[in-house]
Design an enzyme around this catalytic site. Structure first.
Site, PDB file in Angstrom:
ATOM      1  N   LYS A  47       0.773  -1.178  -0.027  1.00  0.00           N
ATOM      2  CA  LYS A  47      -0.046   0.028   0.119  1.00  0.00           C
ATOM      3  C   LYS A  47       0.867   1.118   0.048  1.00  0.00           C
ATOM      4  O   LYS A  47       2.166   1.230   0.707  1.00  0.00           O
ATOM      5  CB  LYS A  47      -1.036  -0.211   1.160  1.00  0.00           C
ATOM      6  CG  LYS A  47      -2.092   1.066   1.250  1.00  0.00           C
ATOM      7  CD  LYS A  47      -3.012   0.665   2.622  1.00  0.00           C
ATOM      8  CE  LYS A  47      -3.919   1.828   2.644  1.00  0.00           C
ATOM      9  NZ  LYS A  47      -4.637   1.732   3.985  1.00  0.00           N
ATOM     10  N   SER A  69      -9.564  -0.626   7.098  1.00  0.00           N
ATOM     11  CA  SER A  69      -9.062  -0.459   5.847  1.00  0.00           C
ATOM     12  C   SER A  69      -8.417  -1.750   5.224  1.00  0.00           C
ATOM     13  O   SER A  69      -8.129  -1.486   4.083  1.00  0.00           O
ATOM     14  CB  SER A  69      -8.040   0.714   5.878  1.00  0.00           C
ATOM     15  OG  SER A  69      -8.676   1.757   6.002  1.00  0.00           O
ATOM     16  N   SER A 104      -9.559   1.890   3.131  1.00  0.00           N
ATOM     17  CA  SER A 104      -8.789   2.473   2.366  1.00  0.00           C
ATOM     18  C   SER A 104      -7.858   1.894   1.466  1.00  0.00           C
ATOM     19  O   SER A 104      -7.287   2.282   0.516  1.00  0.00           O
ATOM     20  CB  SER A 104      -7.936   3.580   2.849  1.00  0.00           C
ATOM     21  OG  SER A 104      -7.070   3.129   3.922  1.00  0.00           O
TER      22      SER A 104
END
Lengths: 87, 474
Positions: free
Chosen positions: B73, B170, B146
């Site tokens: 990420k 997330s 996210s």
């Protein structure tokens, strides 16, 4: 959140400038968000656990005068002695 | 194919690491223009790492992740590779060092940095300076967030596993929306050193992969004490894979009523309760329980996380990091213009909310009460684990929804199934348990007591072995 002065202060505190249009839009968003956040403000007392007492300066002072607790005492006494010697 | 099977293919020379890497790079080049799940594709780095991994393999070296292609990420620092947090503020930021969690993935092949909501703030992966991510099961639908880029990449076969962060859901919620498995470890089990800070007391680096076992393999590599992160726990040492394949009979599974309110769709409720029935048939005991403070978890979470974000993001002033505006006659004006240009709308909303909650006259009513609700939620979870070994809940109240169909506050409300876990610092795993009428995946979460990752992985694995997954459309 309808108070324009408060909104401007908040933007300033947050280090953000915004044009009038964006400012209004964000203020509206914030108002909607605060409806949700107000649940926390209005939470029933029985939901909240007992609050731990805060550590205050007088607690720390007690530590100094109370010979049973030596951590801050040692620190403060050493500082005081150092200052005395310098003066 | 899972990591174990891929390792077998590599070790038996059915495929080489460079060949495997090449196949993944080609798949990314084909699908990423539509999915937009990668911000940066590290093709050159990946090919170099693949050659190096193959050399090590040829020299007889082994490792649980040697030669395995992964993604990271874009809020996890990678030395020499830009780490943008999906923000204009850090669009050109190249870290000098790697996050500990990534550095511990020895021998892996880094395919790229995945798209996300800016600084991790959002649950749709549409709040990105680099454009939104598409759901691999249905174009035009959100992949969750996210970590939506990571989940979409794993679901579409563009990465075997993904390192990502979970602040309020997330990892788990995008895993649910994209039909893959997501593990959020206990707070302190994995080092946060090198993770760009959003809400330091809540976030934790986790894993998204195709299966619970794969999450466990990656967790085995990244977990453990790190001198660079003093919030990592010294003990206990855990083996996340130790309960795989074990008999699950006798395990007590709690079903807290507050996770099954009217806000949860019928399709989701049905699928999660069918999973409960599966566990009952395996000899587990199902216990109905209650967590009254759960209804306050979402606003408490948003107040605490926004307060921490307002503080953490104050470092972005145009001097020390990232973007700097051309406008402004003095430092103050320049800093304000920098932040105005560099941050997206959602980040600004959270900073404003955080500063409001922390300001004089409001602190006691908002932040202080939120902190006390957090304590109450921790107490309620502790009480649950006196009666139960794990809790079974939906990961999200609905399946994925059309892009831009909900207001920010509506999306906040959806976090009630996940955010409480972060407030309490507990581990949880989300795994697919069904599909709705449109073929969109449904996720269920298993929540455990601190450091019970092995049990969660064992239970999720037992379910996965009896559940038929549907492939992503893209």
């Amino acid at each position: 959140m309808k108070n324009p002065e408060l909104i401007k202060k908040l933007f300033s505190l947050s280090g953000i400038v915004a044009e009038e249009g964006e400012l209004l839009e964000l203020a509206e968003d914030l108002e909607e968000m605060m409806h949700l956040m107000d649940q926390v403000k209005n939470v029933p007392a029985e939901i909240l656990p007992d609050r731990q007492p805060a550590v205050t300066f007088s607690d720390l002072r007690q530590d100094i005068v109370n010979p049973g607790n030596t951590f801050p005492r040692k620190f403060f006494v050493a500082n005081m002695l150092e200052k005395e010697q310098k003066s | 194919m899972n990591i174990k099977e891929m390792r077998h293919l590599l070790q038996t020379r059915k495929i080489s690491v460079p060949e495997l890497t090449d196949a993944y790079i080609k798949a990314i080049q084909k699908k990423n223009p539509e999915l937009n799940c990668f911000i940066t594709i590290t093709e050159e780095t990946a090919r170099k790492q693949a050659i190096e991994a193959q050399k090590q393999m040829d020299a007889g070296k082994s490792g649980s992740l040697l030669g395995i292609p992964i993604s990271v990420k874009d809020n996890i620092s990678t030395q020499g590779i830009r780490t943008t947090c999906a923000s204009k503020m850090l669009a050109a930021y190249v870290p000098e060092y790697s996050a500990t969690a990534f550095a511990r993935c020895n021998g892996t092949v880094l395919l790229g940095k995945t798209n996300m909501d800016e600084f991790g703030m959002g649950s749709t992966s549409q709040n990105s300076y680099f454009g939104g991510v598409q759901n691999p099961y249905k174009s035009g639908y959100v992949p969750g967030g996210s970590s939506g880029g990571a989940a979409a990449a794993v679901a579409s076969g563009l990465s075997m596993a993904a390192l990502c962060s979970d602040t309020g859901g997330s990892v788990r919620q995008p895993a649910a929306f994209c039909g893959v498995t997501g593990l959020k470890p206990t707070y302190g089990l994995v080092s946060r050193y090198g993770l760009v800070a959003f809400a330091s007391s809540l976030e934790q680096i986790g894993v998204i992969a195709g299966a619970a076992e794969d999450c466990g393999i990656v967790l085995s590599a990244i977990a453990g004490r790190d001198e660079k992160d003093m919030t990592t726990w010294q003990a206990p040492k855990i083996n996340p894979l130790e309960e795989l394949g074990k008999n699950i009979a006798g395990i007590r599974i709690g079903i807290p009523a507050e996770f099954y309110t009217d806000a949860v769709s019928d399709a989701v409720k049905k699928a999660v309760l069918q999973a409960a029935e599966f566990y009952r048939k395996q000899g587990c005991t199902i216990i109905e329980t209650s967590m009254p403070a759960l209804s306050y978890a979402v606003p408490a979470y948003y107040l605490i996380s926004s307060a921490e974000a307002a503080s953490n993001l104050s470092r972005f002033d145009g001097v020390r990091y990232g973007h700097r505006s051309e406008l402004g006659n003095d430092f103050l004006e320049n800093m304000q213009n920098t932040r105005n240009e560099g941050f997206g709308k959602e980040v600004k909303r959270r900073i404003l909310l955080g500063n409001y909650a922390l300001s004089g006259g409001y602190y006691d009513q908002y932040y202080q009460n939120a902190a006390r609700i957090r304590t109450r939620i921790r107490q309620e979870f502790a009480a649950q684990f006196d009666e139960c070994d794990v809790l079974l809940t939906p990961t999200a109240p609905t399946t994925a929804y059309p892009i831009a169909s909900k207001t920010p506050v509506n999306t906040y409300m959806e976090d009630f199934c996940t955010a409480a876990v972060n407030l309490a610092g507990l581990p949880a795993i989300s795994t697919p348990c069904g599909y709705d009428a449109e073929g969109l995946p449904i996720g269920m979460s298993l929540i455990g007591n601190a450091f019970s990752e092995a049990r969660l992985i064992g239970l999720a694995d037992a379910f996965e072995r009896n559940f038929k997954r549907q492939e992503a459309k893209i």
